[in-house]
Design a protein around this motif. Sequence first.
Motif, short mmCIF file in Angstrom:
data_model
loop_
_atom_site.label_atom_id
_atom_site.label_comp_id
_atom_site.label_asym_id
_atom_site.label_seq_id
_atom_site.Cartn_x
_atom_site.Cartn_y
_atom_site.Cartn_z
N GLN A 166 -4.99 -46.08 -18.96
CA GLN A 166 -4.51 -46.51 -17.65
C GLN A 166 -3.18 -47.23 -17.82
OE1 GLN A 166 -7.99 -48.76 -16.27
NE2 GLN A 166 -8.44 -47.09 -14.85
N PRO A 167 -2.11 -46.47 -18.10
CA PRO A 167 -0.81 -47.09 -18.34
C PRO A 167 -0.32 -47.88 -17.13
CG PRO A 167 -0.80 -44.76 -18.93
CD PRO A 167 -2.06 -45.01 -18.17
N GLU A 168 0.44 -48.91 -17.40
CA GLU A 168 1.08 -49.66 -16.32
C GLU A 168 2.13 -48.78 -15.65
OE1 GLU A 168 2.22 -53.72 -17.02
OE2 GLU A 168 1.06 -53.76 -18.88
N THR A 169 2.40 -49.05 -14.41
CA THR A 169 3.38 -48.28 -13.66
C THR A 169 4.74 -48.38 -14.35
OG1 THR A 169 2.22 -48.70 -11.59
CG2 THR A 169 4.53 -48.00 -11.43
N GLY A 170 5.39 -47.23 -14.51
CA GLY A 170 6.70 -47.21 -15.14
C GLY A 170 7.82 -47.23 -14.11
N LEU A 171 8.99 -46.79 -14.50
CA LEU A 171 10.17 -46.80 -13.65
C LEU A 171 10.53 -45.38 -13.24
CD1 LEU A 171 12.43 -49.28 -15.67
CD2 LEU A 171 10.74 -49.81 -13.89
N ALA B 131 7.50 -51.24 -25.80
CA ALA B 131 8.62 -50.33 -25.54
C ALA B 131 8.42 -49.50 -24.26
CB ALA B 131 8.89 -49.41 -26.72
N TRP B 132 7.47 -49.89 -23.42
CA TRP B 132 7.26 -49.19 -22.15
C TRP B 132 7.81 -50.06 -21.02
CZ3 TRP B 132 6.87 -44.86 -19.85
CH2 TRP B 132 6.28 -44.71 -18.60
N PRO B 133 8.93 -49.67 -20.41
CA PRO B 133 9.55 -50.51 -19.38
C PRO B 133 8.78 -50.46 -18.06
CG PRO B 133 10.78 -48.46 -19.65
CD PRO B 133 9.71 -48.46 -20.69
N THR B 134 8.59 -51.61 -17.48
CA THR B 134 7.87 -51.74 -16.22
C THR B 134 8.77 -52.40 -15.18
OG1 THR B 134 7.04 -53.92 -16.83
CG2 THR B 134 5.68 -52.00 -17.47
N GLN C 78 3.50 -44.50 -23.46
CA GLN C 78 3.48 -45.16 -22.16
C GLN C 78 2.82 -46.54 -22.25
OE1 GLN C 78 3.10 -41.05 -19.68
NE2 GLN C 78 2.74 -42.89 -18.50
N GLY C 79 3.13 -47.22 -23.35
CA GLY C 79 2.68 -48.58 -23.51
C GLY C 79 1.30 -48.70 -24.11
#
Length: 389
Positions: free
Chosen positions: A327-332, A379-382, A281-282
């Motif tokens: 604290q991963p960035e918000t995903g899709l 590779a973690w899409p936001t 998750q990034g």
Amino acid sequence: MRFLPFTIALALAPLSAAAQCGGEFSNFVLGLKNEAISAGYDQKTVNDFFRGVRKDQKVLNADRAQGVFQKPFIDFSRRLISQNRIDRGQAMSSKFDSVFRRIETTYGIDRGVLLAFWAFETDYGAFQGDFNTRNALVTLAHDCRRPELFRPQIFAAIELFSKGDFDPNKTTGAWAGEIGMVQMLPRDILENGVDADGDGHVTLKTSAPDALMSAAKMLSELGWSADQPWLQEVRIPEGLDLSETGITNKRLISDWRAKGVQPRTGDLPFDDMNAALILPQGHKGPAFLAYPNFDVYFEWNQSFTYVLTAAYFATRLDGAQVYDAGQPETGLNGTQMKQLQQRLQAKGYDVGKIDGILGAKTRQAVQAEQSRLGLPADAWPTPELLNRL
């Protein structure tokens, strides 16, 4: 190299261009019967195997409804891993200690690896599926999505039937044709089944020793390296070149060490071993080094999220601590992921099926576009990436 008898080798041959899927179901079944007879099975065996076969719409519905794999790693792993499953895994480890010792001596596979599969596939044998296996295999072979996978399984099931290890009317399992406590397809059972309890039959539904030894043999045949690690949680330094991360970007352990990658606990093994740095998750989420044995998991299941969760759970069963979620960035969400895949596909990337699942191909395309756009290439899409595209 192990050679199969001629009739089995013919029956298990890859799907030929002449083999058909679709059309009238009865005609499709007739074609299977003729092919089985041509492979050397007698008329009675073939008729008994296919008697009462029917198309199962519930199987097709299940095949098209695998939304759980759209969940990101943290959500998915928290859904599958509970303290109860850990406690039961430890209890099963003690109960079948002699079997696991045989496995560790024979195949060099850690018991945590097998316990994790056992837990996720059937909750330690409690829920093995109630789909008629023969009907499921014939239904999925008739369906034209993946006939090359399921058609050979029908002939493997016929071979098991001829040996007395399969009942076409009573053998049940998962919707995709897997049987038993660790959910193995008929061809895998035929090639890797082990009669570990010595009763003269490979019985994966009721015999834990048979199931566990068979799964271990299968993993060994798929390339598992004995007595070697598969996954380890690590911490990554600030400023790491994130474009070097990802399952396909392997580096020597000594190189990762030099770049500042450090284990969360313990030490990094084998400086001369290759490993991939995975950020599911990034760069603000969990981080793992995946060793060569991790690749073998993909021979068991194609889902990146499932594979990583199973591999991580195996380390938990061996005593590893809960991963640092960060604290991963918000995903899709699923809809946004499909939009992302469509936009990546329009740019010429092969992302496979537009299914809203962040699989390996989509991750590689995301990472390439992040690098092009000057975003962290983890590779973690936001939502930011989706908007930029």
